[in-house]
Enzyme design. Sequence first.
Site, PDB file in Angstrom:
ATOM      1  N   LEU A 102       0.843  -1.185   0.000  1.00  0.00           N
ATOM      2  CA  LEU A 102       0.000   0.000   0.000  1.00  0.00           C
ATOM      3  C   LEU A 102       0.882   1.239   0.000  1.00  0.00           C
ATOM      4  O   LEU A 102       1.805   1.352   0.803  1.00  0.00           O
ATOM      5  CB  LEU A 102      -0.902   0.002   1.237  1.00  0.00           C
ATOM      6  CG  LEU A 102      -1.729   1.269   1.489  1.00  0.00           C
ATOM      7  CD1 LEU A 102      -2.771   1.460   0.391  1.00  0.00           C
ATOM      8  CD2 LEU A 102      -2.408   1.213   2.862  1.00  0.00           C
ATOM      9  N   SER A 103       0.598   2.188  -0.900  1.00  0.00           N
ATOM     10  CA  SER A 103       1.274   3.474  -0.917  1.00  0.00           C
ATOM     11  C   SER A 103       2.788   3.293  -1.127  1.00  0.00           C
ATOM     12  O   SER A 103       3.190   2.728  -2.145  1.00  0.00           O
ATOM     13  CB  SER A 103       0.961   4.237   0.377  1.00  0.00           C
ATOM     14  OG  SER A 103       1.404   5.568   0.313  1.00  0.00           O
ATOM     15  N   ALA A 104       3.613   3.729  -0.185  1.00  0.00           N
ATOM     16  CA  ALA A 104       5.057   3.507  -0.314  1.00  0.00           C
ATOM     17  C   ALA A 104       5.364   2.021  -0.406  1.00  0.00           C
ATOM     18  O   ALA A 104       6.313   1.613  -1.086  1.00  0.00           O
ATOM     19  CB  ALA A 104       5.795   4.128   0.866  1.00  0.00           C
TER      20      ALA A 104
END
Length: 367
Positions: free
Chosen positions: A181-183
């Site tokens: 998720l995300s980074a």
Amino acid sequence: MSPIDWRELYASNRAVIERAGGAPGELPAGLRAPLDAAPRPAQVLAGCLNRAQAAGKSGTWDERTFTVAGQTRHALVHAPAGVEPHTAVPLVCMLHGCTQDAASLAAATLMNKAADRYGFVAVYPQQERGDNPRGCWNWFLPEHQARGAGEPAAIAAIVRELVGTTSQWTIDTRRVFVAGLSAGGAMAAILAAVYPDLFAAVAVHSGLSYRSAASLGAAFTAMARGGEDPIGQGRAAHCAMGDLARPVPSIVVHGSADHTVAPVNADQVLQQSMTANRLAAPETCDLDIARPTTTSRGQVNDGHAYTRSQWTDRRGVLMHELLKVDGLGHAWSGGAPAGSYSDPRGPDATEAIWRFFAQATADRPAG
């Protein structure tokens, strides 16, 4: 240039998640404190394990310590319930986002419950706060974008050690997957490019493509507007695979109201993956992002509408999926209520990701 203030980005995204009926959760206490007061890794993992035990009631949780290139690394491992002794099971490596930790990702995504339902091991590597005070994987730095170096090598070493561990279950090396998720999604894209021999498929949720940034300043730009050249980045991903180049199936999940990582990044992750796969296997993977094999619309009861598109190769093997969620902010779609970066009103990303992993590998012809 000052560091990315993930607290500010997190705060700007709260309103979107709350308007959608979800809850972004509170910023971890260690990240509300000044940088020089951030908790030490041992303290962070102790808190992780306590929350993790509360999140996973059916299978078993274990805190593992790994030594990689002389550095201590930590991870939480969830073994599925009801697995027969010496059974070969899949493994899903889950990578948390900034301002998260291993346990908060597990709790938000409910991936452990899926692991118990479908019989796979879930491992959650933990970013050390000494390497990034906000808990981010350093996906935007060149030293963490290559095989055999930095954080990709550390994560791969954790997964390989688990694969080689003798226990009541063994890992099916043909079904080792990475998701984030995300980074963590950006790091998952890196791992798919530089370790295609280890990871059978990749899931990028609200993340960015491989080498979409190579500096801190470029990270801001990519998050706001995407990378400069997704086709060129696809060539770079194929080049990174080297002699190990092969098609790596990918699923991308993103919200239309994401104000932290702009939705254009979803298309760029997909375009990069398609380009790399076409170069790896032009005879079967000549796919066009503008021409999905199937597209369908759906609506969660009292929740978000979404569009699911899939691409199969010339053999009929599922290679790519794009799940775009209307009104979803920077949050795990269909996650736990009040979870960190989680919106329960979206379609279930955890189910979608596991279904994609299972189908993409089941469809693949032997050899």
